[in-house]
Design an enzyme around this catalytic site. Structure first.
Site, PDB file in Angstrom:
ATOM      1  N   ASP A  11     -30.672 -15.230   7.011  1.00  0.00           N
ATOM      2  CA  ASP A  11     -30.000 -16.331   7.699  1.00  0.00           C
ATOM      3  C   ASP A  11     -28.492 -16.142   7.729  1.00  0.00           C
ATOM      4  OD1 ASP A  11     -32.546 -17.321   7.880  1.00  0.00           O
ATOM      5  OD2 ASP A  11     -32.265 -18.901   6.391  1.00  0.00           O
TER       6      ASP A  11
ATOM      7  N   ASP B 211     -37.791 -10.852   4.579  1.00  0.00           N
ATOM      8  CA  ASP B 211     -36.441 -10.547   4.075  1.00  0.00           C
ATOM      9  C   ASP B 211     -36.415 -10.419   2.558  1.00  0.00           C
ATOM     10  OD1 ASP B 211     -36.849 -13.310   3.782  1.00  0.00           O
ATOM     11  OD2 ASP B 211     -34.821 -13.848   4.417  1.00  0.00           O
TER      12      ASP B 211
ATOM     13  N   SER C 275     -28.498 -24.758   6.848  1.00  0.00           N
ATOM     14  CA  SER C 275     -27.885 -24.496   5.546  1.00  0.00           C
ATOM     15  C   SER C 275     -27.007 -23.257   5.581  1.00  0.00           C
ATOM     16  CB  SER C 275     -28.973 -24.336   4.463  1.00  0.00           C
ATOM     17  OG  SER C 275     -29.865 -23.283   4.801  1.00  0.00           O
TER      18      SER C 275
ATOM     19  N   HIS D  78     -40.551 -14.133   6.426  1.00  0.00           N
ATOM     20  CA  HIS D  78     -40.871 -13.904   5.009  1.00  0.00           C
ATOM     21  C   HIS D  78     -40.894 -12.416   4.663  1.00  0.00           C
ATOM     22  CE1 HIS D  78     -41.835 -18.054   3.661  1.00  0.00           C
ATOM     23  NE2 HIS D  78     -42.017 -18.224   4.960  1.00  0.00           N
TER      24      HIS D  78
ATOM     25  N   SER E 232     -31.827 -22.899  10.282  1.00  0.00           N
ATOM     26  CA  SER E 232     -30.896 -22.516   9.227  1.00  0.00           C
ATOM     27  C   SER E 232     -29.570 -23.251   9.300  1.00  0.00           C
ATOM     28  CB  SER E 232     -30.663 -21.000   9.224  1.00  0.00           C
ATOM     29  OG  SER E 232     -30.187 -20.615   7.950  1.00  0.00           O
TER      30      SER E 232
END
Length: 390
Positions: A180, A42, A136, A40, A134
């Site tokens: 990511d 980034d 996604s 958290h 990740s």
């Protein structure tokens, strides 16, 4: 290329031929990622230190004679088709938003798509979904790399990472940062990607896990999470509110020495959210320095401090993750922490190769004793980023 890579690529080729009735023009792949440390940070323009893993998403591509994009996959029964010119945020949802969002984001980022022909895409993956690895970004980066090459767009990898992030933010609706996609595109074998999320400067840093006889154990709790809703968005809003109250552009600009002042200005919850980000940025820098100066066996305390901060200050852990971390450390892991956005997903443990089975057994036994669902436990290796596979 590993056997897993070959089989996944073959599945994508076979799936393309079965679904679309012809052979694809090419196959591209991109990996999931483990975030070693820097959670958290980034989207707060801070520092992160992920690495690409040896679990990959593969996309097989074939050209069409019209301007439609059709996507299909091994993990969904339906195909989704839409014209390039009809792609807008909100036009697609579900799993298809990830690959189709990339097409929209390429155009929104300035790529000239006015004369390109449409494509059929078939996607296969062995990146676990919902585990905080990740999956996604692996889809987005594989598709972005494939389209960039096929359409001769000439974008470099940092630009493709930004395309993937834009797709996730605007089309999928998840307010994630750049980490990511950067890990998936820039990763190298046995190395991490040390990324400054403000400047987007990235440096590949040797991890030395293989030489030190260390494995990264992933403990997938099977507690599902959803980045696009709920807690993730709330944490990002708290960070933005904290930065505004402190009069800084982002929490990147707050040093650990500024925390006493922050405690006076902020309510308790917002302060704890801020404290996590500020101290996590410091832990990323300390981890990179410790790896360079002392090697991977030196970073265990930093991993554990990161988990405690996510558990207590950012409040994104769950009992299953806490148990996984504590049990792995008690079983002899160098260090352990939850990884990913939180509210479920996976923990990682840095474990000596000869303790992998012992540690895995201890975690399974602890979950059974607690009445939790049996976790899926496997090792991952820091690996090469996105590439063309054929």
């Amino acid at each position: 290329m590993t056997n897993a890579d070959v089989s996944t690529g073959d599945l994508a080729r076979a799936g393309f031929a079965d679904r679309f009735g012809r052979s694809p023009l090419g196959v591209w792949s991109a990996p999931g990622r483990v975030n070693l440390i820097g959670e958290h940070t980034d989207y707060n323009e801070g520092f992160v230190f992920p690495f690409a893993i040896d679990r990959r998403t593969v996309v097989a591509l074939g050209e069409r004679s019209d301007r439609a994009i059709r996507v299909a996959s091994t993990f969904a029964p339906e195909s989704v088709e839409i014209a390039i010119d009809d792609l807008t945020p909100g036009a697609v949802d579900g799993w298809a938003a990830y690959p189709l969002g990339v097409v929209w984001a390429l155009g929104a980022s300035g790529a000239d798509l006015a004369s390109v022909r449409g494509v059929d895409l078939f996607i296969d993956s062995d990146v676990p979904v919902g585990a905080g690895l990740s999956s996604s970004a692996a889809i987005e980066c594989a598709v972005a790399l494939a389209l960039d090459e096929h359409w001769a767009l000439g974008l470099d990898r940092p630009a493709l990472a930004s395309v993937g992030q834009l797709a996730e933010n605007r089309v999928v609706g998840a307010p994630t940062g750049i980490m990511d996609q950067s890990a998936s595109l820039l990763g190298e074998a046995d190395a991490g990607v040390f990324l400054d999320c403000r400047s987007r400067d990235a440096e590949v840093v040797d991890l030395g896990f293989a030489a030190a006889g260390l494995s990264v154990l992933v403990i997938d709790t099977h507690v599902s999470h959803e980045h696009a809703t709920g807690g993730y968005a709330a944490r990002r809003a708290s960070c933005e509110a904290g930065a505004a109250a402190l009069g800084v552009p982002s929490l990147r600009d707050v040093d650990p020495g500024d925390l006493p002042r922050a405690a006076e200005l902020l309510d308790d919850e917002t302060f704890r959210r801020v404290r996590h980000v500020v101290t996590e940025n410091r832990r990323v820098l300390d981890t990179v320095r410790s790896l360079r100066e002392h090697g991977p066996a030196s970073i265990g305390a930093l991993l554990e401090a990161s988990h405690a901060s996510m558990r207590d200050d950012f409040e994104i852990s769950v009992p299953e993750l806490d148990l996984a971390v504590a049990t792995a450390v008690d079983a002899g892991a160098v260090g352990a922490r939850m990884t990913g956005g939180g509210f479920g997903g996976a923990a990682i443990a840095l474990v000596a190769d000869d303790l992998v089975e012992t540690t895995s057994g201890a975690v399974r036994a602890a979950f059974a004793a607690a009445g939790f669902r049996e976790p899926t436990i496997f090792t991952v290796a820091p690996s090469q980023g996105a590439r063309r596979d054929g």
